[in-house]
Design a protein around this motif. Sequence first.
Motif, short mmCIF file in Angstrom:
data_model
loop_
_atom_site.label_atom_id
_atom_site.label_comp_id
_atom_site.label_asym_id
_atom_site.label_seq_id
_atom_site.Cartn_x
_atom_site.Cartn_y
_atom_site.Cartn_z
N GLU A 147 0.84 -1.21 0.00
CA GLU A 147 0.00 0.00 0.00
C GLU A 147 0.87 1.26 0.00
N HIS A 148 1.94 1.22 0.77
CA HIS A 148 2.90 2.35 0.80
C HIS A 148 3.45 2.60 -0.61
N ARG A 150 2.41 1.40 -3.59
CA ARG A 150 1.36 1.67 -4.57
C ARG A 150 0.83 3.09 -4.42
N GLY A 151 0.69 3.56 -3.18
CA GLY A 151 0.21 4.93 -2.95
C GLY A 151 1.14 5.97 -3.57
N LYS A 152 2.43 5.76 -3.43
CA LYS A 152 3.41 6.69 -4.00
C LYS A 152 3.37 6.65 -5.53
N GLU A 154 0.84 5.73 -7.45
CA GLU A 154 -0.40 6.32 -7.94
C GLU A 154 -0.37 7.84 -7.83
N LYS A 155 0.24 8.35 -6.77
CA LYS A 155 0.40 9.79 -6.64
C LYS A 155 1.24 10.33 -7.80
N GLU A 184 -4.72 12.78 -2.24
CA GLU A 184 -4.43 11.58 -1.46
C GLU A 184 -2.94 11.50 -1.19
N SER A 186 0.02 10.07 0.21
CA SER A 186 0.35 8.76 0.78
C SER A 186 1.69 8.81 1.47
#
Length: 186
Positions: A147-148, A150-152, A154-155, A184, A186
């Motif tokens: 999640e860490h 993937r969040g970066k 996607e950002k 969002e 992250s």
Amino acid sequence: MKIILFDGDEIKEVLKGCENVEVDDETNCIYFESGELCGIKSDYAIVDDDAVPEDAILESNLLEPEKVRKISSLNNRCESAILSGFTSETTEHTYQFNTTDQINMTQQYTLLLGNPDISTVDWKTEDSGVVAHSRDEFISIVNEAEEHKRGKIEKYWRLKSKVQASTTREEVRSISWDGGETVEES
């Protein structure tokens, strides 16, 4: 036709009424009916329409390189944010997440999947040294790591898309990893 010479954001010279313009990249010369420019050290634009304002031409010639630089910078910031590590909500410990850590975490996760008899995993944390984690805790940590990351990523994709959609250099410059997006973080 006109030839516009510029350096960065500054127009150095505008030659109007240039006809039959030819560019020789090997000699770094621009030839036109009434003369030539050789040894050009600045950027230039050749425009068919003398009525187009120089500032608009300057903007259009500088916009794409600005976008390329910004996207590269955002990519570097994304990678740095991923590699800086994360804090697990499950354990409240902080974990390194450089490339080697990612490989090791994936390997340990694979071992857990292949061997249900493994009940604990010793793993190094940044804040408490080596800590014993239950099987379920470690699987949760791996999910949080994803999640860490993937969040970066996607950002980065969202910010890159904003850069690509920008129509001015000011828009491009207003986009940043730290302050250019509040959606969002992250």
